[in-house]
Write a protein that holds these residues in place. Structure first.
Motif, short mmCIF file in Angstrom:
data_model
loop_
_atom_site.label_atom_id
_atom_site.label_comp_id
_atom_site.label_asym_id
_atom_site.label_seq_id
_atom_site.Cartn_x
_atom_site.Cartn_y
_atom_site.Cartn_z
N VAL A 145 0.87 -1.39 0.10
CA VAL A 145 0.33 0.46 0.00
C VAL A 145 0.98 1.34 -0.21
O VAL A 145 1.83 1.01 0.89
N ALA A 146 0.41 1.99 -0.42
CA ALA A 146 1.08 3.71 -0.62
C ALA A 146 1.42 4.28 0.89
O ALA A 146 0.40 3.48 2.19
N ASN A 147 2.49 4.20 1.61
CA ASN A 147 2.83 5.47 3.01
C ASN A 147 3.00 3.51 3.61
O ASN A 147 1.92 4.48 4.69
N PRO A 148 2.99 2.75 3.73
CA PRO A 148 2.35 1.33 5.10
C PRO A 148 3.17 1.88 6.43
O PRO A 148 2.61 1.53 7.22
N VAL A 149 4.61 3.03 6.43
CA VAL A 149 4.95 3.36 7.28
C VAL A 149 3.99 4.01 7.86
O VAL A 149 3.54 4.07 9.12
N GLU A 150 3.60 5.24 7.65
CA GLU A 150 2.44 5.66 7.90
C GLU A 150 1.26 5.40 8.57
O GLU A 150 1.13 5.94 9.26
N GLU A 151 1.28 4.52 7.84
CA GLU A 151 -0.47 3.68 8.06
C GLU A 151 -0.28 2.84 9.67
O GLU A 151 -0.70 2.71 10.19
N MET A 152 0.96 2.43 9.59
CA MET A 152 2.17 1.54 11.02
C MET A 152 2.06 2.45 12.17
O MET A 152 0.91 1.54 13.34
N ILE A 153 2.54 3.43 12.10
CA ILE A 153 2.07 4.55 13.04
C ILE A 153 1.38 4.61 13.45
O ILE A 153 0.56 5.26 14.53
N LEU B 193 15.21 -3.50 12.30
CA LEU B 193 15.38 -2.91 10.72
C LEU B 193 15.19 -1.75 11.22
O LEU B 193 13.60 -1.83 11.93
N THR B 194 14.84 -0.64 10.17
CA THR B 194 14.51 0.50 10.21
C THR B 194 12.72 0.28 9.82
O THR B 194 12.91 -0.96 9.17
N PRO B 195 11.39 0.79 10.03
CA PRO B 195 10.45 0.18 9.40
C PRO B 195 10.54 0.34 7.35
O PRO B 195 9.97 -1.07 7.35
N ILE B 196 11.41 1.39 7.34
CA ILE B 196 11.58 1.07 5.79
C ILE B 196 11.51 0.63 5.20
O ILE B 196 11.61 -0.19 4.20
N LEU C 223 10.31 -6.99 2.89
CA LEU C 223 9.14 -6.99 2.73
C LEU C 223 8.44 -7.00 0.80
O LEU C 223 8.62 -8.79 -0.09
N ARG C 224 8.97 -6.09 0.14
CA ARG C 224 8.98 -5.70 -0.94
C ARG C 224 9.54 -6.69 -2.02
O ARG C 224 9.04 -7.26 -3.28
#
Length: 347
Positions: free
Chosen positions: A248-256, A276-279, A285-286
């Motif tokens: 999905v777009a902006n997965p890190v922001e969505e997780m937060i 690992l950092t979130p990004i 994974l990608r």
């Protein structure tokens, strides 16, 4: 490795190939056949002695059943061997309990003594579990099968490991040599042949046995498995969500947002829990999903890029190569099942 070999040619280098109940027969037999084959196939110059005298050694001479249930003949007991030039421990099979230390005190003491008397200590794949028990690899860079990397790190925290590397040579005399996953024993024996008998002989052995150097490293083979046994429930929940929504777009922001933690707190806890950092976690994974698509579908690289979450194919290509060591097209060529091996449809 230059054409100049370290072996002066005055006598064969004595090679002790260690057999123990945990050993894998394919690696042990393969190493024996290739190193012994240098002389059997007439690859040395006329009048030049064979570069290696290789023996299968163990705690006792005679029949020994290996991990696969296949018996092998141990030619010499280690107690009869005072010195050896090269000692090789082949792949070992780890059971559900992992590597159990202190089961082979006699072997460990003998390995240490051989090193003190000048031997090169080598391992194929997981054979380094036994070698590391000597303590000689503490603080020395090494490699191991990537599937055993976590178990090795837990068992021998003082030994730095690099499972993405095919071959690691360490020690003041470059006498500690480890090879990585499974068939990278090819690289180990070719390295030893080049070192002791010269690059030309190694190239001829590679040609006759159809062996290949894994020059791109082992990163393309590694399947990403995010660390999940860290005990942080909030981060485990984020990882679980991410496993299905990484594209999905902006997965890190969505997780937060879903975690309801402050951004800095979330990122700090995520890094501490997973390493690992979130990004970086999202990227792994990608890329892993992209690898499967390249292996199993005919989708274009641009489409694969879009499917895993990247709108910029050029960025995807750069990231893929940085992560795996191969461009997407090269990865597809390397790992896709060839046409001749695919099942044919029945009319």
């Amino acid at each position: 490795m230059t054409e100049q070999a370290t072996h002066c040619g005055s006598r064969p280098r004595h090679v002790s190939l260690v057999a123990l109940p945990d050993a894998v027969v394919s690696t042990l037999a393969g190493i024996f056949d290739v190193m012994n084959g240098v002389a059997l196939m007439g690859l040395t110059r006329p009048g030049q002695p064979a570069p290696f005298q290789i023996e299968i050694v163990g705690e006792a001479a005679g029949a020994l059943e290996l991990a696969s249930g296949i018996p092998i003949d141990v030619q010499r007991a280690i107690e009869t061997i005072e010195t050896s030039d090269i000692v090789i421990v082949p792949s070992v099979l780890l059971g559900p309990q992992g590597w159990q230390k202190d089961r082979y005190p006699g072997l460990v003491e003998w390995l240490y003594r051989m090193h003190e008397r000048g031997a090169m200590l080598c391992s194929a794949c997981s054979g380094v579990f036994l070698l590391a028990e000597t303590g000689l690899f503490d603080g020395k860079d090494t490699t191991v099968h990537f599937g055993y990397a976590r178990a090795f790190a837990a068992t021998y925290p003082a030994v730095p490991i690099h499972p993405e590397q095919v071959l690691v040579v360490s020690g003041l005399r470059e006498e500690l040599v480890t090879s990585g996953a499974s068939m990278s024993w090819h690289d180990l024996v070719l390295y030893l042949i080049a070192r002791e008998a010269g690059a030309t002989v190694a190239q001829e052995v590679a040609r006759l046995f159809a062996l290949q150097w894994h020059q791109d490293g082992l990163a393309p083979y590694i399947v990403f498995e995010g660390k999940a046994d860290h005990g942080d429930g909030e981060i485990q929940g984020a990882q679980h969500w991410l496993s299905d929504h990484f594209s999905v777009a902006n997965p890190v922001e969505e997780m937060i947002r879903r975690s309801k933690l402050a951004e800095r707190t979330f990122k700090r806890r995520f890094l501490g829990a997973t390493g690992l950092t979130p990004i970086a976690y999202v990227q792994r994974l990608r890329i892993d999903d992209a690898k499967r698509r390249l292996e199993r579908t005919d989708a274009s690289i641009d489409e694969v890029s879009w499917r895993v979450g990247y709108e910029d194919p050029a960025f995807f290509r750069r990231l893929f190569k940085r992560t795996t060591g191969l461009a997407p097209s090269a990865y597809r060529k390397r790992f896709r099942i060839p046409e001749f091996a695919r099942p044919r449809s029945r009319n």
